[in-house]
Motif scaffolding. Structure first.
Motif, PDB file in Angstrom:
ATOM      1  N   ALA A   1       0.764  -0.834  -0.217  1.00 18.29           N
ATOM      2  CA  ALA A   1      -0.018  -0.331  -0.034  1.00 18.29           C
ATOM      3  C   ALA A   1       1.298   1.538   0.003  1.00 18.29           C
ATOM      4  N   GLY A   2       2.128   1.120   0.864  1.00 16.56           N
ATOM      5  CA  GLY A   2       2.293   2.033   0.999  1.00 16.56           C
ATOM      6  C   GLY A   2       3.555   2.569  -0.758  1.00 16.56           C
ATOM      7  N   ALA A   3       3.691   1.719  -1.211  1.00 13.73           N
ATOM      8  CA  ALA A   3       4.252   1.428  -2.604  1.00 13.73           C
ATOM      9  C   ALA A   3       3.063   2.036  -4.059  1.00 13.73           C
ATOM     10  N   LEU A   4       2.262   1.537  -3.670  1.00 17.24           N
ATOM     11  CA  LEU A   4       1.334   2.841  -4.894  1.00 17.24           C
ATOM     12  C   LEU A   4       0.879   4.072  -4.554  1.00 17.24           C
ATOM     13  N   ALA A   5       0.609   4.009  -2.801  1.00 15.52           N
ATOM     14  CA  ALA A   5       0.956   5.738  -2.259  1.00 15.52           C
ATOM     15  C   ALA A   5       1.818   6.493  -3.030  1.00 15.52           C
ATOM     16  N   GLY A   6       2.938   5.876  -2.676  1.00 12.48           N
ATOM     17  CA  GLY A   6       4.388   6.640  -3.887  1.00 12.48           C
ATOM     18  C   GLY A   6       3.998   6.547  -4.969  1.00 12.48           C
ATOM     19  N   ILE A   7       3.294   5.683  -5.914  1.00 14.91           N
ATOM     20  CA  ILE A   7       3.430   6.118  -7.250  1.00 14.91           C
ATOM     21  C   ILE A   7       2.308   6.971  -7.660  1.00 14.91           C
ATOM     22  N   GLN A   8       1.075   7.053  -6.472  1.00 16.18           N
ATOM     23  CA  GLN A   8       0.050   8.291  -6.624  1.00 16.18           C
ATOM     24  C   GLN A   8       1.162   9.795  -6.406  1.00 16.18           C
ATOM     25  N   TRP A   9       1.394   9.420  -5.054  1.00 16.89           N
ATOM     26  CA  TRP A   9       2.164  10.749  -5.108  1.00 16.89           C
ATOM     27  C   TRP A   9       2.974  11.233  -6.365  1.00 16.89           C
ATOM     28  N   SER A  10       3.800  10.653  -6.674  1.00 15.12           N
ATOM     29  CA  SER A  10       4.714  11.285  -7.926  1.00 15.12           C
ATOM     30  C   SER A  10       4.139  11.107  -8.893  1.00 15.12           C
ATOM     31  N   MET A  11       3.438  10.229  -9.309  1.00 12.57           N
ATOM     32  CA  MET A  11       3.208   9.879 -10.828  1.00 12.57           C
ATOM     33  C   MET A  11       0.809  11.059 -11.144  1.00 12.57           C
ATOM     34  N   ILE A  12       0.510  11.560  -9.777  1.00 12.85           N
ATOM     35  CA  ILE A  12      -0.597  12.252 -10.206  1.00 12.85           C
ATOM     36  C   ILE A  12      -0.389  13.754  -9.052  1.00 12.85           C
ATOM     37  N   TRP A  13      -0.472  13.635  -8.198  1.00 14.20           N
ATOM     38  CA  TRP A  13      -0.824  14.248  -6.985  1.00 14.20           C
ATOM     39  C   TRP A  13       0.928  15.705  -6.647  1.00 14.20           C
ATOM     40  N   LEU A  14       1.793  15.259  -6.977  1.00 14.88           N
ATOM     41  CA  LEU A  14       3.020  16.185  -7.359  1.00 14.88           C
ATOM     42  C   LEU A  14       2.685  16.962  -8.724  1.00 14.88           C
ATOM     43  N   PRO A  15       2.253  16.498  -9.812  1.00 14.42           N
ATOM     44  CA  PRO A  15       2.156  16.905 -11.149  1.00 14.42           C
ATOM     45  C   PRO A  15       1.409  18.019 -10.772  1.00 14.42           C
ATOM     46  N   ILE A  16      -0.144  17.514 -10.745  1.00 13.66           N
ATOM     47  CA  ILE A  16      -1.365  18.661  -9.766  1.00 13.66           C
ATOM     48  C   ILE A  16      -0.930  19.789  -8.701  1.00 13.66           C
ATOM     49  N   ILE A  17      -0.253  19.842  -8.237  1.00 13.11           N
ATOM     50  CA  ILE A  17       0.051  20.486  -7.083  1.00 13.11           C
ATOM     51  C   ILE A  17       1.086  21.862  -8.336  1.00 13.11           C
ATOM     52  N   LEU A  18       2.437  21.056  -8.943  1.00 15.66           N
ATOM     53  CA  LEU A  18       3.402  21.334  -9.745  1.00 15.66           C
ATOM     54  C   LEU A  18       2.299  22.535 -11.056  1.00 15.66           C
ATOM     55  N   ALA A  19       1.617  21.427 -11.548  1.00 11.71           N
ATOM     56  CA  ALA A  19       1.017  22.609 -11.962  1.00 11.71           C
ATOM     57  C   ALA A  19       0.124  23.481 -12.217  1.00 11.71           C
ATOM     58  N   PHE A  20      -0.602  23.145 -10.621  1.00 13.65           N
ATOM     59  CA  PHE A  20      -1.191  24.607  -9.902  1.00 13.65           C
ATOM     60  C   PHE A  20      -0.295  25.776  -9.400  1.00 13.65           C
ATOM     61  N   VAL A  21       1.033  25.161  -9.264  1.00 14.53           N
ATOM     62  CA  VAL A  21       2.471  26.260  -9.023  1.00 14.53           C
ATOM     63  C   VAL A  21       2.564  26.927 -10.058  1.00 14.53           C
ATOM     64  N   ALA A  22       2.372  26.524 -10.851  1.00  7.75           N
ATOM     65  CA  ALA A  22       3.000  27.061 -12.349  1.00  7.75           C
ATOM     66  C   ALA A  22       1.924  27.844 -12.693  1.00  7.75           C
ATOM     67  N   MET A  23       0.577  27.676 -12.663  1.00  9.88           N
ATOM     68  CA  MET A  23      -0.427  28.269 -13.257  1.00  9.88           C
ATOM     69  C   MET A  23      -0.623  29.850 -12.801  1.00  9.88           C
ATOM     70  N   TRP A  24      -0.025  29.456 -11.140  1.00  8.72           N
ATOM     71  CA  TRP A  24       0.738  31.037 -10.189  1.00  8.72           C
ATOM     72  C   TRP A  24       1.171  31.482 -10.579  1.00  8.72           C
ATOM     73  N   VAL A  25       2.607  31.014 -11.454  1.00 10.23           N
ATOM     74  CA  VAL A  25       3.517  32.054 -11.317  1.00 10.23           C
ATOM     75  C   VAL A  25       3.146  32.523 -12.410  1.00 10.23           C
ATOM     76  N   MET A  26       2.651  32.233 -13.654  1.00  7.70           N
ATOM     77  CA  MET A  26       1.932  32.539 -14.564  1.00  7.70           C
ATOM     78  C   MET A  26       1.138  33.645 -15.148  1.00  7.70           C
ATOM     79  N   SER A  27       0.436  33.178 -13.959  1.00  6.81           N
ATOM     80  CA  SER A  27      -1.040  34.689 -13.836  1.00  6.81           C
ATOM     81  C   SER A  27      -0.251  36.083 -12.994  1.00  6.81           C
TER      82      SER A  27
END
Length: 112
Positions: free
Chosen positions: A61-87
């Motif tokens: 379960a921990g490894a699956l959580a790591g996959i979710q963080w590295s492939m879903i949540w971190l990219p979403i967070i960084l996309a929002f940061v990039a949108m904020w910077v570009m705004s």
């Protein structure tokens, strides 16, 4: 990202009276390559932290959580940061058009 380069070049020329397109493009290329390198290594480190084992057919379960963080949540967070910077990007199309017109006027005036 690359569509902003001409605007930055024009703005830099407007402020400093020097056209440094080559330097700006090389810096953009450098940061692009750094971003690709980090984008390749960070998910691996995250998955290693969460004990991902590529030899196993099923992961913990921990490894699956790591996959979710590295492939879903971190990219979403960084996309929002990039949108904020570009705004916060200060140049509008009309501002860039005005800057380009002033640069052209200065070039024509210096040729006379």
């Amino acid at each position: 990202m690359w569509s902003l380069v001409p605007e930055v070049v024009s703005y830099g020329e407007y402020k400093s009276k020097k056209r440094v397109a080559g330097i700006i493009n090389s810096i953009m290329g450098l940061f692009y390559k750094i971003g690709l390198a980090l984008g390749g290594i960070i998910p691996g480190y995250i998955n290693a932290f969460f004990k991902f084992d590529g030899a196993k057919a099923t992961q913990s379960a921990g490894a699956l959580a790591g996959i979710q963080w590295s492939m879903i949540w971190l990219p979403i967070i960084l996309a929002f940061v990039a949108m904020w910077v570009m705004s916060r990007y200060p140049l509008s199309d009309s501002e860039v058009d005005r800057i380009n017109l002033e640069i052209e006027k200065e070039k024509k005036a210096s040729q006379i």
